[in-house]
Scaffold this active site. Structure first.
Site, mmCIF file in Angstrom:
data_model
loop_
_atom_site.group_PDB
_atom_site.id
_atom_site.type_symbol
_atom_site.label_atom_id
_atom_site.label_comp_id
_atom_site.label_asym_id
_atom_site.label_seq_id
_atom_site.Cartn_x
_atom_site.Cartn_y
_atom_site.Cartn_z
ATOM 1 N N ASP A 113 -4.299 5.060 11.781
ATOM 2 C CA ASP A 113 -3.322 4.770 10.732
ATOM 3 C C ASP A 113 -2.047 5.580 10.965
ATOM 4 O O ASP A 113 -1.987 6.780 10.666
ATOM 5 C CB ASP A 113 -3.904 5.096 9.365
ATOM 6 N N HIS A 152 0.556 4.605 6.913
ATOM 7 C CA HIS A 152 0.452 5.231 5.601
ATOM 8 C C HIS A 152 0.655 6.741 5.721
ATOM 9 O O HIS A 152 0.730 7.278 6.824
ATOM 10 C CB HIS A 152 -0.901 4.903 4.971
ATOM 11 N N SER A 203 0.811 -1.222 0.000
ATOM 12 C CA SER A 203 0.000 0.000 0.000
ATOM 13 C C SER A 203 0.842 1.269 0.000
ATOM 14 O O SER A 203 0.333 2.340 -0.362
ATOM 15 C CB SER A 203 -0.947 0.002 1.201
#
Length: 332
Positions: free
Chosen positions: A308, A311, A52
């Site tokens: 998160d 990311h 990702s």
């Protein structure tokens, strides 16, 4: 762009992360110019292969380029896990394709990486049969970025037999030699050997080092302050060590080996070394702001379902990855 990375839209209250930029000593790293980039890659196919983080870098690039030329999404293959394969086309006069290939281990894997309903991984180290391999000769610029999936519990096969496990005590098999760090190095080596052996066209192959996550050890990973810092680390606060240092070294070593063994003069290998610069940016993650207008006007509870800290916000620190990529493309 995935909603989770749209930190501004999602209501991340601080915006300092938008304005800090990495500037290496003795080098002027300018921001990517969309018009110049599209001119440099006119008629070419840029492919981002990996996990990702690779996908986020691709989406960040597409967003930057779209400020100059609006792309068309010509192909998408998406399942529950996320965008397995997307391709954007910037039309004439650019005729530039940007694609993402979901392949978090680079080699064949079956399990959570393919579907969240599955709780374990089965990875076949000698099976380079991922979709990216079929399109290898169509790629003019290939960006490889992996690392974050290798610590996951997994059973590894090589040459038709189990070669070991990672974090699978219930399986009556020994831990794989070198642990997940050894597996990461093996996957990287075999991937670059495959690219070297199978490429029949010239290309720029860019291998990214891992960009660290920033979960604050003082809190649980679902705590609202798991990554709530609002400014970068000072140099003395950010140390690249342990597993991240080993994974970075594996990329440097295997890329150097690929250069030494390359079979085509037009096959160029470069390292996108982002580990140090990313390690200094705990402020650049979405944190709790992964949904549109998250917590707008409401008090944030102490425990949040999803935080998160791995990311990157886009725009944000990930844009610097593409600033560096621009320099590599321009030198090709």
């Amino acid at each position: 762009m995935r909603q989770a990375q749209k930190c501004v839209v999602n209501g991340k209250p601080d915006n300092g992360y938008l304005h800090w930029r990495w500037q290496p000593a003795g080098c002027n790293l300018s921001a990517l110019d969309p018009a110049e980039f599209l001119h440099a890659v006119r008629g070419k196919h840029l492919a981002f292969v990996g996990d990702s983080i690779a996908r986020t870098q691709a989406e960040s690039l597409v967003c930057l380029l779209s400020t100059f030329s609006r792309p068309e999404t010509v192909h998408q293959y998406e399942e529950r896990l996320g965008r397995k394969f997307w391709r954007w086309v910037f039309p004439a006069p650019h005729n530039v394709n940007v694609s993402t290939y979901w392949s978090p281990f680079l080699v064949r894997a079956e399990g959570t990486s393919a579907h969240y309903a599955m709780t374990q991984e089965t990875v076949i180290l000698d099976a380079l049969t991922e979709p990216w391999t079929a399109d290898l000769d169509a790629m003019d610029v290939m960006v490889i970025s992996v690392g974050h999936w290798f610590p996951h519990p997994a059973v590894y096969y090589d040459d038709g037999v189990i070669s070991g496990v990672v974090s699978r005590p219930e399986v009556n098999q020994t831990d794989i030699g070198g642990g997940y760090l050894g597996v990461h190095r093996t996957a990287m080596r075999r991937t670059l050997e495959y690219v070297n052996a199978k490429s029949t066209t010239d290309k720029l192959v860019v291998v990214a080092t891992i960009s660290p996550a920033h979960f604050d050890a003082r809190y649980g990973q679902n705590h609202r302050d798991a990554c709530s810092r609002q400014k970068p680390y000072e140099e003395w606060e950010a140390e690249v060590s342990g597993a991240e240092a080993e994974m970075r070294k594996a990329v440097l070593d295997e890329a150097a080996a690929a250069v030494a063994q390359r079979r085509r003069s037009g096959l160029r290998f470069e390292v996108l070394d982002v580990t140090r610069l990313a390690s200094m940016r705990p402020d650049g993650h979405p944190g709790i702001y992964i949904f549109r207008n998250a917590f707008a006007g409401r008090q944030v509870p102490e425990t949040v379902a999803n935080v998160d800290c791995r990311h990157w916000c886009a725009p944000g620190p990930v844009d610097t990855f593409n600033d560096i990529l621009m320099k590599m493309v321009a030198a090709a």
